[in-house]
Write an enzyme that holds these catalytic residues in place. Structure first.
Site, PDB file in Angstrom:
ATOM      1  N   HIS A 176     -30.375  18.932  16.746  1.00 34.15           N
ATOM      2  CA  HIS A 176     -28.976  19.334  16.902  1.00 34.15           C
ATOM      3  C   HIS A 176     -28.013  18.141  16.841  1.00 34.15           C
ATOM      4  CE1 HIS A 176     -25.628  21.827  17.903  1.00 34.15           C
ATOM      5  NE2 HIS A 176     -26.383  22.865  18.198  1.00 34.15           N
ATOM      6  N   GLU A 311     -27.801  22.174  11.002  1.00 36.33           N
ATOM      7  CA  GLU A 311     -29.104  22.405  11.630  1.00 36.33           C
ATOM      8  C   GLU A 311     -30.015  23.196  10.697  1.00 36.33           C
ATOM      9  OE1 GLU A 311     -27.909  24.525  15.316  1.00 36.33           O
ATOM     10  OE2 GLU A 311     -25.971  23.671  14.801  1.00 36.33           O
TER      11      GLU A 311
HETATM   12  C1  BGC Z   1     -24.445  27.057  17.916  1.00 36.87           C
HETATM   13  C2  BGC Z   1     -23.096  27.072  18.616  1.00 36.87           C
HETATM   14  C3  BGC Z   1     -23.245  26.472  19.980  1.00 36.87           C
HETATM   15  C4  BGC Z   1     -23.820  25.069  19.814  1.00 36.87           C
HETATM   16  C5  BGC Z   1     -24.061  24.365  21.109  1.00 36.87           C
HETATM   17  C6  BGC Z   1     -24.868  25.645  17.798  1.00 36.87           C
HETATM   18  O1  BGC Z   1     -26.099  25.563  17.143  1.00 36.87           O
HETATM   19  O2  BGC Z   1     -24.393  27.674  16.667  1.00 36.87           O
HETATM   20  O3  BGC Z   1     -22.602  28.374  18.722  1.00 36.87           O
HETATM   21  O4  BGC Z   1     -22.026  26.427  20.648  1.00 36.87           O
HETATM   22  O5  BGC Z   1     -25.019  25.127  19.099  1.00 36.87           O
HETATM   23  O6  BGC Z   1     -24.744  25.150  21.971  1.00 36.87           O
END
Ligand code: BGC
Length: 348
Positions: A176, A311
């Site tokens: 992430h 991602e």
């Molecule tokens: C999601 C978002 C979320 C973020 C942090 C992302 O992968 O799509 O909606 O706010 O992650 O949690």
């Protein structure tokens, strides 16, 4: 180089351990065992500047106090599972919810909030392993996951995932990281993005898929030709529901982890380019719509839209949508889940 951070303790009472990789070009990439998190990527530019390209916190313990999943390894199932449930043998199977009734990024104690074991490391490689017990966050069976990070001589950060299970279970691992190729403190919407996808998944205001895969043609969701994130920002109802881009794109079937990219991203000053390659079927484009308040590298806080995440994933809620055109996200005992993603950086 391995650095135990002796002054700060993780929630399990032991110190965080950091590993910094370095290539002959002078690029460095830093990781920590908590969450197998990618902390930093510093690229030397042509004019001598050393630019940090990842969002991150000032110190390891601050990662524990943020909910943006900065640089973390996300699992068992990255993205959302609607109503925290799926069916196994035609019977409902319940997971632990952490976003209203839904599960996001593997549950309240996902893989981002775990101590991963450092299996080994060298100057340009580090490997982590996690054993997730049967029932962890509601998931069936014990799962053993590995993530390998390699920093190549030509500034590719290669991430490969592997997992095995002892009961049938959906698996979707990703990283992430949020990128800002202009460096910290800039609005990421000035970046140009190219995304090799013709369809995206519409979602409701909870981020749950609410329609079938939809063509990007004639919508602000279309990034097949490079354009800034700002150009069509909030233009579509789809974006308005979630304050910007927070959508999964089904990549062209020709995209792969080595030579056909999924995406290109350019800094607004045109000094840095990043190319993403992945074996995963989809890429979630997330413009940091809820980053406000996240601790930054200088003791302050990030504002919304300070970074963009790309991602690599299965489509969200795939365990409940077996007909979507992608490989199955279910792994059986005896099978090995594998996924690979490369972020390659160019100093222009
Ligand atoms: C999601 C978002 C979320 C973020 C942090 C992302 O992968 O799509 O909606 O706010 O992650 O949690």
């Amino acid at each position: 180089m391995l650095t135990p951070v002796s002054t700060q303790r993780a929630p399990d009472g032991s110190p965080f351990q950091l590993v910094t990789l370095k290539n002959p070009a002078g690029t460095t990439a830093t990781f920590m065992d908590w969450g197998a998190t990618w902390l930093s990527f510093v690229l030397p530019l042509a004019d001598g500047e050393r630019r940090e390209l990842l969002l991150g916190c000032q110190s390891p313990e601050e990662y524990v106090n943020q909910s943006a999943y900065l640089g973390a390894t996300v699992g068992r199932y990255a993205n959302r599972i609607a109503r925290s449930q799926f069916q196994i043998d035609c019977k409902p199977h319940l997971l632990v919810a952490n976003q209203g009734v839904h599960q996001l990024h593997g549950g309240p104690e996902g893989f981002n909030a775990r101590r991963w074991k450092i299996l080994n490391y060298t100057e340009q490689k580090v490997s982590f392993q996690l054993v997730s017990p049967d029932g962890d966050q509601g998931y069936p069976g014990e799962l053993t996951a590995e993530v390998h990070y390699v920093l190549t001589d030509d500034n590719r950060l290669e991430i490969s995932y592997k997992a095995q299970v002892d009961k049938l279970c959906p698996v979707n691992l990703t990283n992430h990281a949020y990128f800002n190729l202009d460096g910290e403190g800039h609005d990421v919407r000035k970046h140009r993005l190219q995304l090799f996808a013709e369809r995206f998944l519409p979602i409701d205001s909870d981020g749950i898929p609410c329609a079938d895969l939809t063509s990007v043609q004639q919508t602000g969701m279309d990034f097949r030709t490079p354009k800034t994130l700002a150009q069509d920002f909030l233009k579509d109802r789809d974006q308005q529901r979630v304050k910007g881009y927070d959508h999964a794109y089904l990549l062209y079937a020709t995209c792969n982890a080595s030579d056909n990219p999924a995406a290109n991203l350019w800094s607004s000053d045109d000094k840095v380019k990043m190319t993403v390659f992945t074996s995963a079927p989809a890429l979630q484009l997330y413009t940091g719509n809820f980053l406000n308040g996240t601790p930054n590298r200088t003791g302050g806080q990030y504002a919304n839209y300070s970074g963009v995440a790309l991602e690599s994933e299965f489509l969200p809620d795939s365990p409940n949508h077996s007909t979507w055109p992608q490989p199955s996200c279910w792994i059986k005992p005896g099978q090995t889940y594998r996924s690979a993603t490369v972020y390659q950086f160019f100093a222009l």
